[in-house]
Design a protein around this motif. Sequence first.
Motif, PDB file in Angstrom:
ATOM      1  N   TYR A 105      -9.802 -39.772 -32.837  1.00  0.00           N
ATOM      2  CA  TYR A 105     -10.206 -39.948 -31.442  1.00  0.00           C
ATOM      3  C   TYR A 105     -11.496 -40.757 -31.330  1.00  0.00           C
ATOM      4  O   TYR A 105     -11.649 -41.572 -30.430  1.00  0.00           O
ATOM      5  CB  TYR A 105     -10.374 -38.590 -30.756  1.00  0.00           C
ATOM      6  CG  TYR A 105     -10.764 -38.721 -29.304  1.00  0.00           C
ATOM      7  CD1 TYR A 105      -9.831 -39.124 -28.345  1.00  0.00           C
ATOM      8  CD2 TYR A 105     -12.068 -38.476 -28.883  1.00  0.00           C
ATOM      9  CE1 TYR A 105     -10.188 -39.266 -27.017  1.00  0.00           C
ATOM     10  CE2 TYR A 105     -12.428 -38.603 -27.552  1.00  0.00           C
ATOM     11  CZ  TYR A 105     -11.483 -39.005 -26.624  1.00  0.00           C
ATOM     12  OH  TYR A 105     -11.838 -39.153 -25.315  1.00  0.00           O
ATOM     13  N   GLU A 106     -12.428 -40.564 -32.259  1.00  0.00           N
ATOM     14  CA  GLU A 106     -13.689 -41.301 -32.215  1.00  0.00           C
ATOM     15  C   GLU A 106     -13.443 -42.803 -32.356  1.00  0.00           C
ATOM     16  O   GLU A 106     -14.076 -43.605 -31.683  1.00  0.00           O
ATOM     17  CB  GLU A 106     -14.658 -40.808 -33.294  1.00  0.00           C
ATOM     18  CG  GLU A 106     -15.244 -39.434 -33.010  1.00  0.00           C
ATOM     19  CD  GLU A 106     -14.267 -38.288 -33.321  1.00  0.00           C
ATOM     20  OE1 GLU A 106     -13.334 -38.466 -34.136  1.00  0.00           O
ATOM     21  OE2 GLU A 106     -14.433 -37.207 -32.721  1.00  0.00           O
ATOM     22  N   GLN A 109     -12.005 -43.971 -29.076  1.00  0.00           N
ATOM     23  CA  GLN A 109     -13.061 -43.972 -28.077  1.00  0.00           C
ATOM     24  C   GLN A 109     -14.000 -45.164 -28.265  1.00  0.00           C
ATOM     25  O   GLN A 109     -14.500 -45.730 -27.296  1.00  0.00           O
ATOM     26  CB  GLN A 109     -13.835 -42.659 -28.172  1.00  0.00           C
ATOM     27  CG  GLN A 109     -14.807 -42.415 -27.057  1.00  0.00           C
ATOM     28  CD  GLN A 109     -15.449 -41.047 -27.165  1.00  0.00           C
ATOM     29  OE1 GLN A 109     -15.522 -40.466 -28.241  1.00  0.00           O
ATOM     30  NE2 GLN A 109     -15.920 -40.535 -26.055  1.00  0.00           N
ATOM     31  N   GLU A 112     -12.141 -48.232 -26.675  1.00  0.00           N
ATOM     32  CA  GLU A 112     -11.591 -48.090 -25.323  1.00  0.00           C
ATOM     33  C   GLU A 112     -12.732 -48.033 -24.299  1.00  0.00           C
ATOM     34  O   GLU A 112     -13.371 -46.999 -24.126  1.00  0.00           O
ATOM     35  CB  GLU A 112     -10.718 -46.844 -25.224  1.00  0.00           C
ATOM     36  CG  GLU A 112     -10.173 -46.558 -23.848  1.00  0.00           C
ATOM     37  CD  GLU A 112      -9.539 -47.768 -23.182  1.00  0.00           C
ATOM     38  OE1 GLU A 112     -10.077 -48.248 -22.165  1.00  0.00           O
ATOM     39  OE2 GLU A 112      -8.510 -48.235 -23.686  1.00  0.00           O
ATOM     40  N   LEU A 115     -13.139 -45.169 -21.546  1.00  0.00           N
ATOM     41  CA  LEU A 115     -13.608 -43.830 -21.926  1.00  0.00           C
ATOM     42  C   LEU A 115     -15.121 -43.716 -21.835  1.00  0.00           C
ATOM     43  O   LEU A 115     -15.648 -42.631 -21.644  1.00  0.00           O
ATOM     44  CB  LEU A 115     -13.144 -43.476 -23.350  1.00  0.00           C
ATOM     45  CG  LEU A 115     -11.667 -43.168 -23.482  1.00  0.00           C
ATOM     46  CD1 LEU A 115     -11.316 -42.952 -24.957  1.00  0.00           C
ATOM     47  CD2 LEU A 115     -11.289 -41.930 -22.678  1.00  0.00           C
ATOM     48  N   SER A 116     -15.827 -44.809 -21.992  1.00  0.00           N
ATOM     49  CA  SER A 116     -17.285 -44.766 -21.943  1.00  0.00           C
ATOM     50  C   SER A 116     -17.837 -45.375 -20.655  1.00  0.00           C
ATOM     51  O   SER A 116     -19.031 -45.616 -20.553  1.00  0.00           O
ATOM     52  CB  SER A 116     -17.865 -45.508 -23.151  1.00  0.00           C
ATOM     53  OG  SER A 116     -17.498 -46.880 -23.086  1.00  0.00           O
TER      54      SER A 116
END
Length: 120
Positions: A105-106, A109, A112, A115-116
């Motif tokens: 997932y990191e 993330q 993407e 997401l941030s």
Amino acid sequence: MKPESVNKTESFYMAIILYKSSSDTLDYQPLYQESFVLIKANSLEAAKAKALNYGKNETVSYKNENGETITWSLQQVIDVNSVLDDEFDSCEDGVDLYTRHFRNYEAYQSFEPLLSNEQL
């Protein structure tokens, strides 16, 4: 006697196509775009060929607000696969067309921007 031609019906396929931006500006940092494209074809092989052709035909160049030439071009066709449900006429909201799985997932993330809340 002539052999009967096989009349295969077309199916829908989802192509994941990766594009890359480039510029002749020295400090330009490339931006990547992942597109999910619906393809209609008689077979997976035909869908892959159509996806590659589609990606190549999407190459475009333009001047940005700073007068720099930006070019978007095909980086790679990542995947082409049958859609999970191609009965669009009778579908409700929330029909799955394509899924993929990942373990980190990191890593997801980190690339993407949504997401941030990163602005592109």
